[in-house]
Scaffold this active site. Structure first.
Site, PDB file in Angstrom:
ATOM      1  N   TRP A  78       0.963  -1.162  -0.291  1.00 27.98           N
ATOM      2  CA  TRP A  78      -0.159  -0.115  -0.658  1.00 27.98           C
ATOM      3  C   TRP A  78       0.531   1.662   0.114  1.00 27.98           C
ATOM      4  CZ3 TRP A  78       0.144   3.411   3.820  1.00 27.98           C
ATOM      5  CH2 TRP A  78       1.056   3.443   5.392  1.00 27.98           C
TER       6      TRP A  78
ATOM      7  N   HIS B 282       9.564   6.675   7.710  1.00 26.97           N
ATOM      8  CA  HIS B 282       8.609   7.689   7.043  1.00 26.97           C
ATOM      9  C   HIS B 282       8.348   8.693   8.171  1.00 26.97           C
ATOM     10  CE1 HIS B 282       6.627   3.828   9.788  1.00 26.97           C
ATOM     11  NE2 HIS B 282       5.611   5.192  10.261  1.00 26.97           N
TER      12      HIS B 282
ATOM     13  N   HIS C  12       6.531  11.478  11.192  1.00 29.87           N
ATOM     14  CA  HIS C  12       4.896  11.968  11.494  1.00 29.87           C
ATOM     15  C   HIS C  12       5.617  13.737  11.941  1.00 29.87           C
ATOM     16  CE1 HIS C  12       3.744   8.031  12.193  1.00 29.87           C
ATOM     17  NE2 HIS C  12       5.211   7.983  12.488  1.00 29.87           N
TER      18      HIS C  12
END
Length: 330
Positions: A168, A270, A272
Protein backbone atom coordinates in the site's frame (compact mmCIF):
# COMPACT_ATOMS: atom_id res chain seq x y z
CA UNK A 1 -10.02 4.32 28.02
CA UNK A 2 -13.31 2.61 28.68
CA UNK A 3 -13.04 -0.86 30.14
CA UNK A 4 -13.86 -3.22 27.28
CA UNK A 5 -14.41 -6.95 27.19
CA UNK A 6 -14.33 -8.98 24.01
CA UNK A 7 -17.96 -9.04 22.96
CA UNK A 8 -19.41 -11.74 20.77
CA UNK A 9 -21.41 -10.83 17.70
CA UNK A 10 -24.88 -11.56 16.51
CA UNK A 11 -26.93 -14.18 18.30
CA UNK A 12 -29.11 -16.48 16.17
CA UNK A 13 -31.88 -14.47 14.60
CA UNK A 14 -30.28 -11.05 15.14
CA UNK A 15 -29.06 -10.79 11.55
CA UNK A 16 -32.61 -11.19 10.30
CA UNK A 17 -33.79 -8.52 12.73
CA UNK A 18 -31.05 -6.15 11.51
CA UNK A 19 -32.05 -6.75 7.88
CA UNK A 20 -35.69 -6.01 8.69
CA UNK A 21 -34.71 -2.82 10.52
CA UNK A 22 -32.64 -1.61 7.56
CA UNK A 23 -35.56 -2.23 5.21
CA UNK A 24 -37.88 -0.23 7.48
CA UNK A 25 -35.43 2.69 7.56
CA UNK A 26 -35.05 2.65 3.80
CA UNK A 27 -38.79 2.73 3.20
CA UNK A 28 -39.85 5.04 6.03
CA UNK A 29 -40.89 8.35 4.43
CA UNK A 30 -40.29 10.12 7.75
CA UNK A 31 -36.77 8.76 8.12
CA UNK A 32 -33.74 11.02 7.65
CA UNK A 33 -32.18 8.28 5.50
CA UNK A 34 -33.03 9.60 2.06
CA UNK A 35 -36.75 10.32 2.64
CA UNK A 36 -37.84 6.95 1.35
CA UNK A 37 -35.29 6.79 -1.44
CA UNK A 38 -33.62 3.41 -0.92
CA UNK A 39 -30.73 4.32 -3.22
CA UNK A 40 -29.76 7.17 -0.86
CA UNK A 41 -29.28 4.67 1.95
CA UNK A 42 -27.07 2.16 0.11
CA UNK A 43 -24.07 1.49 2.30
CA UNK A 44 -20.67 0.04 1.39
CA UNK A 45 -20.88 -1.71 4.76
CA UNK A 46 -24.30 -3.31 4.27
CA UNK A 47 -22.63 -6.71 4.07
CA UNK A 48 -20.69 -6.29 7.33
CA UNK A 49 -21.46 -8.64 10.23
CA UNK A 50 -19.83 -7.85 13.58
CA UNK A 51 -17.92 -10.66 15.29
CA UNK A 52 -16.32 -8.76 18.18
CA UNK A 53 -15.87 -5.26 19.53
CA UNK A 54 -12.09 -5.09 19.80
CA UNK A 55 -11.93 -1.87 21.79
CA UNK A 56 -13.95 1.22 22.57
CA UNK A 57 -13.32 4.48 24.38
CA UNK A 58 -15.91 6.83 25.78
CA UNK A 59 -13.20 9.49 26.29
CA UNK A 60 -11.80 9.29 22.75
CA UNK A 61 -15.24 8.59 21.27
CA UNK A 62 -14.20 5.74 19.02
CA UNK A 63 -14.90 2.04 18.55
CA UNK A 64 -12.99 -0.75 16.79
CA UNK A 65 -14.97 -3.64 15.29
CA UNK A 66 -13.90 -7.00 13.86
CA UNK A 67 -16.16 -9.00 11.58
CA UNK A 68 -16.86 -10.17 8.05
CA UNK A 69 -17.52 -7.88 5.10
CA UNK A 70 -18.88 -9.87 2.17
CA UNK A 71 -17.21 -13.03 3.55
CA UNK A 72 -13.82 -11.34 4.02
CA UNK A 73 -12.20 -10.55 7.37
CA UNK A 74 -12.55 -6.84 8.11
CA UNK A 75 -11.76 -4.26 10.78
CA UNK A 76 -13.91 -1.13 11.00
CA UNK A 77 -12.94 1.95 13.01
CA UNK A 78 -15.70 4.38 14.01
CA UNK A 79 -14.66 7.82 15.28
CA UNK A 80 -16.78 10.82 16.18
CA UNK A 81 -15.39 13.83 14.35
CA UNK A 82 -14.31 16.92 16.33
CA UNK A 83 -16.61 19.92 16.75
CA UNK A 84 -15.42 22.70 14.44
CA UNK A 85 -15.59 26.39 15.22
CA UNK A 86 -16.94 27.26 11.77
CA UNK A 87 -20.05 25.11 12.39
CA UNK A 88 -20.95 26.50 15.83
CA UNK A 89 -23.65 28.91 14.66
CA UNK A 90 -25.52 26.21 12.77
CA UNK A 91 -24.94 23.70 15.55
CA UNK A 92 -26.43 25.98 18.21
CA UNK A 93 -29.27 27.43 16.14
CA UNK A 94 -30.38 24.57 13.89
CA UNK A 95 -30.22 21.56 16.20
CA UNK A 96 -32.98 19.89 18.17
CA UNK A 97 -32.53 20.12 21.95
CA UNK A 98 -34.10 17.63 24.36
CA UNK A 99 -33.84 18.58 28.04
CA UNK A 100 -32.31 15.88 30.24
CA UNK A 101 -32.02 17.68 33.56
CA UNK A 102 -32.55 21.12 35.09
CA UNK A 103 -31.30 22.06 38.55
CA UNK A 104 -30.80 25.69 39.60
CA UNK A 105 -28.25 27.16 37.17
CA UNK A 106 -27.45 23.79 35.54
CA UNK A 107 -29.15 22.20 32.53
CA UNK A 108 -28.11 19.29 30.34
CA UNK A 109 -29.56 18.52 26.92
CA UNK A 110 -29.37 15.84 24.28
CA UNK A 111 -28.48 17.83 21.17
CA UNK A 112 -29.48 16.37 17.81
CA UNK A 113 -27.57 18.31 15.13
CA UNK A 114 -28.39 18.50 11.42
CA UNK A 115 -27.29 15.32 9.69
CA UNK A 116 -24.34 16.94 7.88
CA UNK A 117 -22.89 18.04 11.25
CA UNK A 118 -23.16 14.59 12.79
CA UNK A 119 -20.38 12.80 10.92
CA UNK A 120 -18.72 9.59 12.10
CA UNK A 121 -15.39 9.00 10.39
CA UNK A 122 -15.32 5.35 9.30
CA UNK A 123 -12.13 3.51 8.33
CA UNK A 124 -12.43 0.09 6.69
CA UNK A 125 -9.56 -2.42 6.51
CA UNK A 126 -10.52 -5.32 4.24
CA UNK A 127 -9.31 -7.95 3.84
CA UNK A 128 -7.88 -7.61 7.35
CA UNK A 129 -5.08 -9.84 8.60
CA UNK A 130 -4.63 -11.28 12.06
CA UNK A 131 -2.07 -8.52 12.69
CA UNK A 132 -4.70 -5.85 12.00
CA UNK A 133 -7.12 -7.47 14.44
CA UNK A 134 -4.47 -7.73 17.16
CA UNK A 135 -3.37 -4.13 16.56
CA UNK A 136 -6.75 -2.77 17.63
CA UNK A 137 -7.56 -5.27 20.38
CA UNK A 138 -7.29 -3.84 23.90
CA UNK A 139 -4.31 -5.59 25.51
CA UNK A 140 -1.71 -5.34 28.25
CA UNK A 141 1.44 -3.53 27.14
CA UNK A 142 5.08 -4.12 28.13
CA UNK A 143 8.09 -1.83 27.76
CA UNK A 144 10.99 -3.60 26.04
CA UNK A 145 14.57 -2.33 26.16
CA UNK A 146 16.34 -3.42 22.98
CA UNK A 147 20.13 -3.20 22.74
CA UNK A 148 21.89 -2.96 19.39
CA UNK A 149 22.78 -6.63 19.75
CA UNK A 150 19.15 -7.49 20.55
CA UNK A 151 18.11 -5.80 17.33
CA UNK A 152 20.57 -7.82 15.26
CA UNK A 153 19.85 -11.18 16.93
CA UNK A 154 16.15 -10.93 17.85
CA UNK A 155 14.26 -8.10 16.15
CA UNK A 156 15.83 -8.07 12.68
CA UNK A 157 15.53 -11.87 12.15
CA UNK A 158 11.92 -11.64 13.31
CA UNK A 159 11.18 -8.81 10.84
CA UNK A 160 12.86 -10.72 8.02
CA UNK A 161 10.89 -13.88 8.81
CA UNK A 162 7.54 -12.12 8.59
CA UNK A 163 5.63 -11.10 5.48
CA UNK A 164 4.83 -7.53 6.52
CA UNK A 165 3.35 -6.11 3.33
CA UNK A 166 4.04 -2.47 2.48
CA UNK A 167 2.46 -2.72 -0.98
CA UNK A 168 0.00 0.00 0.00
CA UNK A 169 3.02 2.30 0.59
CA UNK A 170 4.42 1.49 -2.86
CA UNK A 171 0.98 2.19 -4.35
CA UNK A 172 1.16 5.72 -2.90
CA UNK A 173 4.72 6.30 -4.10
CA UNK A 174 3.83 5.04 -7.60
CA UNK A 175 0.59 7.11 -7.69
CA UNK A 176 -1.52 3.97 -8.00
CA UNK A 177 -3.54 4.99 -4.94
CA UNK A 178 -4.23 8.17 -2.95
CA UNK A 179 -2.46 10.36 -5.52
CA UNK A 180 -5.07 13.08 -5.01
CA UNK A 181 -4.23 13.20 -1.28
CA UNK A 182 -0.54 14.06 -1.76
CA UNK A 183 0.03 17.67 -0.69
CA UNK A 184 3.72 17.80 -1.65
CA UNK A 185 6.30 15.62 -3.36
CA UNK A 186 10.04 15.80 -3.77
CA UNK A 187 10.55 13.22 -6.55
CA UNK A 188 14.28 12.71 -5.92
CA UNK A 189 14.73 8.96 -5.46
CA UNK A 190 17.56 9.38 -2.95
CA UNK A 191 16.43 12.24 -0.67
CA UNK A 192 12.84 12.72 -1.84
CA UNK A 193 9.49 11.88 -0.25
CA UNK A 194 5.74 12.37 -0.51
CA UNK A 195 3.78 14.29 2.12
CA UNK A 196 0.12 13.44 2.68
CA UNK A 197 -2.48 13.64 5.46
CA UNK A 198 -2.69 10.75 7.89
CA UNK A 199 -6.11 9.12 8.05
CA UNK A 200 -6.39 10.21 11.69
CA UNK A 201 -6.79 13.80 10.50
CA UNK A 202 -10.13 14.96 9.08
CA UNK A 203 -8.38 17.94 7.37
CA UNK A 204 -11.07 20.29 8.63
CA UNK A 205 -9.14 22.01 11.43
CA UNK A 206 -5.53 22.61 12.39
CA UNK A 207 -5.76 21.58 16.06
CA UNK A 208 -5.27 17.92 15.13
CA UNK A 209 -3.15 18.36 11.99
CA UNK A 210 -1.39 15.10 11.13
CA UNK A 211 0.68 14.42 8.01
CA UNK A 212 3.09 11.65 7.05
CA UNK A 213 6.25 11.98 4.96
CA UNK A 214 7.00 8.68 3.18
CA UNK A 215 10.46 8.38 1.64
CA UNK A 216 10.96 7.18 -1.92
CA UNK A 217 13.88 4.97 -0.90
CA UNK A 218 12.87 1.39 -0.19
CA UNK A 219 16.00 0.21 1.63
CA UNK A 220 15.37 1.87 5.02
CA UNK A 221 13.10 -0.09 7.35
CA UNK A 222 13.33 1.98 10.52
CA UNK A 223 15.35 4.20 12.82
CA UNK A 224 17.84 1.36 13.30
CA UNK A 225 19.02 1.62 9.67
CA UNK A 226 19.87 5.34 9.78
CA UNK A 227 23.50 6.53 9.56
CA UNK A 228 25.28 9.67 8.38
CA UNK A 229 24.58 8.48 4.82
CA UNK A 230 20.95 9.49 5.43
CA UNK A 231 21.49 12.96 6.91
CA UNK A 232 20.64 14.72 3.63
CA UNK A 233 17.42 12.73 3.41
CA UNK A 234 16.40 13.51 6.99
CA UNK A 235 17.29 17.21 6.71
CA UNK A 236 15.40 17.45 3.42
CA UNK A 237 12.27 15.92 4.97
CA UNK A 238 12.41 18.30 7.90
CA UNK A 239 13.10 21.45 5.85
CA UNK A 240 10.68 20.88 2.98
CA UNK A 241 8.04 19.28 5.18
CA UNK A 242 7.95 22.29 7.49
CA UNK A 243 8.08 24.76 4.57
CA UNK A 244 5.14 23.17 2.79
CA UNK A 245 3.03 22.81 5.90
CA UNK A 246 3.57 26.53 6.57
CA UNK A 247 2.74 27.39 2.96
CA UNK A 248 -0.37 25.21 2.75
CA UNK A 249 -1.76 25.31 6.30
CA UNK A 250 -0.11 28.39 7.82
CA UNK A 251 1.35 26.39 10.72
CA UNK A 252 4.92 27.37 11.64
CA UNK A 253 7.66 24.87 12.51
CA UNK A 254 7.46 26.01 16.15
CA UNK A 255 3.89 24.69 16.22
CA UNK A 256 4.82 21.23 14.90
CA UNK A 257 5.94 17.95 16.46
CA UNK A 258 8.10 16.11 13.91
CA UNK A 259 9.15 12.58 14.85
CA UNK A 260 9.73 8.94 13.96
CA UNK A 261 8.28 5.90 15.69
CA UNK A 262 10.29 2.98 17.00
CA UNK A 263 9.06 0.34 16.60
CA UNK A 264 7.23 1.69 13.53
CA UNK A 265 3.82 0.39 12.56
CA UNK A 266 5.20 -0.53 9.11
CA UNK A 267 8.76 -1.12 7.97
CA UNK A 268 9.29 1.61 5.39
CA UNK A 269 10.85 4.84 6.66
CA UNK A 270 8.31 7.57 7.30
CA UNK A 271 8.17 10.72 9.44
CA UNK A 272 5.20 12.08 11.38
CA UNK A 273 4.24 15.79 11.33
CA UNK A 274 1.57 16.68 13.91
CA UNK A 275 0.28 19.88 15.47
CA UNK A 276 2.06 20.46 18.77
CA UNK A 277 -1.33 20.95 20.42
CA UNK A 278 -2.49 17.48 19.33
CA UNK A 279 -1.66 14.50 21.53
CA UNK A 280 -1.52 12.03 18.68
CA UNK A 281 -1.47 8.29 19.36
CA UNK A 282 2.14 7.17 19.73
CA UNK A 283 3.63 10.61 20.41
CA UNK A 284 4.79 9.61 23.92
CA UNK A 285 8.44 9.28 24.91
CA UNK A 286 8.31 5.48 24.91
CA UNK A 287 7.84 5.43 21.12
CA UNK A 288 8.42 8.83 19.49
CA UNK A 289 11.88 10.18 18.55
CA UNK A 290 12.04 13.83 17.50
CA UNK A 291 13.54 14.20 14.02
CA UNK A 292 15.76 17.06 15.21
CA UNK A 293 17.20 14.78 17.92
CA UNK A 294 17.70 11.95 15.44
CA UNK A 295 19.67 14.25 13.11
CA UNK A 296 21.86 15.57 15.94
CA UNK A 297 22.52 12.09 17.33
CA UNK A 298 23.70 10.83 13.94
CA UNK A 299 25.85 13.93 13.45
CA UNK A 300 27.62 13.09 16.72
CA UNK A 301 27.91 9.37 15.95
CA UNK A 302 27.13 7.81 12.59
CA UNK A 303 26.43 4.44 14.25
CA UNK A 304 24.31 5.90 17.04
CA UNK A 305 21.15 3.96 16.17
CA UNK A 306 23.02 0.75 15.48
CA UNK A 307 24.64 0.70 18.93
CA UNK A 308 22.41 2.38 21.49
CA UNK A 309 19.55 0.76 23.42
CA UNK A 310 16.05 1.75 22.38
CA UNK A 311 12.92 1.19 24.45
CA UNK A 312 9.50 0.64 22.94
CA UNK A 313 6.10 -0.77 23.99
CA UNK A 314 4.84 -4.16 22.83
CA UNK A 315 1.39 -5.60 23.34
CA UNK A 316 0.90 -8.89 25.16
CA UNK A 317 -0.03 -10.77 21.97
CA UNK A 318 2.84 -9.40 19.87
CA UNK A 319 5.00 -12.22 18.51
CA UNK A 320 8.08 -10.03 18.89
CA UNK A 321 7.42 -9.90 22.63
CA UNK A 322 7.47 -13.70 22.64
CA UNK A 323 10.87 -13.64 20.95
CA UNK A 324 12.26 -11.36 23.66
CA UNK A 325 10.83 -13.64 26.36
CA UNK A 326 12.32 -16.72 24.70
CA UNK A 327 15.70 -14.98 24.65
CA UNK A 328 15.40 -14.27 28.40
CA UNK A 329 15.20 -10.50 27.89
CA UNK A 330 11.97 -10.04 29.86
Amino acid sequence: MAETAKREGDAPGENEQDDAKIKRLKNDPNSDQGNGDASAFESPLSGFKTTTVLRDSAREKNMFLHGKLNDQEAVIILEKTPIREDTLFELLHCSRFNLDMSNDIYRTYQLQPPAHLNDIKTTVICPATEKHVKKYLLQETYLVEETGEDYRTITLPYIQSQSFSVQWVYNILEKKAEAERIVYEDPDQDVGFVLLPDFKWDQKQLDNLYLIAIVHRRDIKSLRDLTDMHLLLLSNIRKKGEENILKRYGLAASKLRVYLHYQPSYYHLHVHFTALSYEAPGCGVERAHLLSDVIQNIQMDSQYYQSRSLSFPLRADDNLLSKFKEAGKL
